[in-house]
Design a protein around this motif. Structure first.
Motif, PDB file in Angstrom:
ATOM      1  N   VAL A   1      -2.465  -2.167   8.631  1.00 34.37           N
ATOM      2  CA  VAL A   1      -2.256  -1.147   7.608  1.00 34.37           C
ATOM      3  C   VAL A   1      -3.223   0.010   7.832  1.00 34.37           C
ATOM      4  O   VAL A   1      -4.374  -0.190   8.228  1.00 34.37           O
ATOM      5  N   THR A   2      -2.734   1.227   7.600  1.00 38.92           N
ATOM      6  CA  THR A   2      -3.565   2.423   7.665  1.00 38.92           C
ATOM      7  C   THR A   2      -3.491   3.125   6.318  1.00 38.92           C
ATOM      8  O   THR A   2      -2.400   3.461   5.849  1.00 38.92           O
ATOM      9  N   PHE A   3      -4.654   3.323   5.697  1.00 38.85           N
ATOM     10  CA  PHE A   3      -4.725   4.025   4.424  1.00 38.85           C
ATOM     11  C   PHE A   3      -5.027   5.494   4.702  1.00 38.85           C
ATOM     12  O   PHE A   3      -6.026   5.834   5.344  1.00 38.85           O
ATOM     13  N   SER A   4      -4.145   6.355   4.198  1.00 38.24           N
ATOM     14  CA  SER A   4      -4.262   7.786   4.454  1.00 38.24           C
ATOM     15  C   SER A   4      -4.157   8.524   3.129  1.00 38.24           C
ATOM     16  O   SER A   4      -4.393   7.965   2.072  1.00 38.24           O
ATOM     17  N   GLY A   5      -3.824   9.797   3.196  1.00 38.39           N
ATOM     18  CA  GLY A   5      -3.749  10.543   1.949  1.00 38.39           C
ATOM     19  C   GLY A   5      -3.120  11.903   2.093  1.00 38.39           C
ATOM     20  O   GLY A   5      -2.369  12.120   3.047  1.00 38.39           O
TER      21      GLY A   5
END
Length: 316
Positions: free
Chosen positions: A132-136
């Motif tokens: 998982v990659t948490f971005s914004g």
């Protein structure tokens, strides 16, 4: 329809499956909503505000007038578009728009709800690698919520990556660092005055946070968006490369070619896109800048690169 934010993770505006560009293997991208910067070239303007917003799609509007009748502020114009100066985001137009010409961007998840969405992709991680990659938006400004979901993923054996502009309070997000396996961090411009002009804030806090995160031991990839006329001068790239050279855990400096894919979203949000007409930098320009970065980084055992058609290019 009553909408209340729930505990745990704050508003998420998108969950994207099977990405191959934001970490190793196949990734699930989770986009936190809200960012302290306002970059002129932002491809996800719906990520900037921390609350739910209304996005419009005029081509879907059937002209029924239901939204106009439902709006208590009289913010719906004759053509069905929203006068944003009057709109208070009560969302009543959303509730009656059966044609879905108006939609909400942003949804509140609890930590458990969000993990269930990520968990659905575990078979892909097991077969192809990834996580998982948490971005914004900016996930570091959601410190406690980022920590909670990153810890849950980490404990379940899911690889965790964070993409960040670096602008946040270190004391409020450092709790998440033990559960993060790697980070992509942006440096838009090495000159803090220019950085403020382009993004709304200087770069001192960003550079300091990057140093602290690297000292903590998290592997870093530093990125710079290459925007013609704004960030594409060679001295900007070499200045950032010199900073990257001194970071103990940064092995790569990646240049990202500007694109205008997000331009239509500004209109959907009732905003003006200030870079209209700006073109993607040429391959020649990108290679020149990569080469300039590598003149600095090669002697430190690091590299500057860019990606074209899913292939990484390193020009020495």
């Amino acid at each position: 329809m009553e909408r209340k934010k729930k505990g745990g993770v704050k508003v998420i505006f998108n969950i994207q499956k099977c990405s191959i560009h934001d970490g190793e293997g196949l990734r699930t991208l989770v986009f936190f909503k809200g960012c302290p910067l306002k970059c002129k070239w932002c491809a996800n303007p719906e990520s900037q505000n921390y609350d739910e917003e209304i996005m419009e799609s005029p081509v879907r509007c059937v002209g029924c007038g239901a939204c106009r009748d439902a709006c208590p502020k009289g913010a719906i114009l004759e053509d069905g578009s929203i006068d944003r100066t009057l709109c208070d985001n009560c969302m009543k137009c959303i509730d009656v728009c059966y044609a879905e010409a108006k939609k909400i961007t942003g949804r509140a998840y609890t930590t458990e709800e969000l993990y269930k969405e990520i968990e659905k992709d575990r078979p892909f991680y097991s077969r192809f690698g990834g996580g998982v990659t948490f971005s914004g938006g900016e996930p570091l400004t959601h410190g406690q919520q980022l920590r909670d979901i990153a810890e849950m993923c980490h404990e379940k054996g899911i690889h965790v990556v964070v993409e960040s502009c670096g602008y946040g309070d270190f004391e409020k997000f450092k709790m998440a660092l033990p559960y993060i396996d790697a980070m992509f961090m942006d440096i838009k411009h090495i000159d803090t005055a220019v950085h403020k002009e382009l993004t709304g804030a200087g770069n001192a806090l960003i550079l300091n946070n990057i140093k602290k995160i690297s000292e903590y031991g998290i592997p870093l990839t530093i990125r710079t968006p290459i925007v013609p006329g704004l960030t594409d001068r060679e001295e900007n790239i070499t200045g950032i490369a010199k900073f990257v050279a001194e970071l103990p855990t940064a092995k790569e400096y990646e240049l990202l070619a500007y694109h205008s894919f997000g331009e239509s979203k500004y209109k959907a949000l009732g905003r003006k896109y200030s870079l209209e007409g700006t073109e993607t930098p040429s391959d020649k320009k990108m290679r020149e800048l990569v080469k300039a970065g590598n003149r600095i980084l090669s002697e430190y055992g690091k590299q500057c690169c860019w990606t074209k058609n899913n292939n990484k290019e390193v020009v020495k």
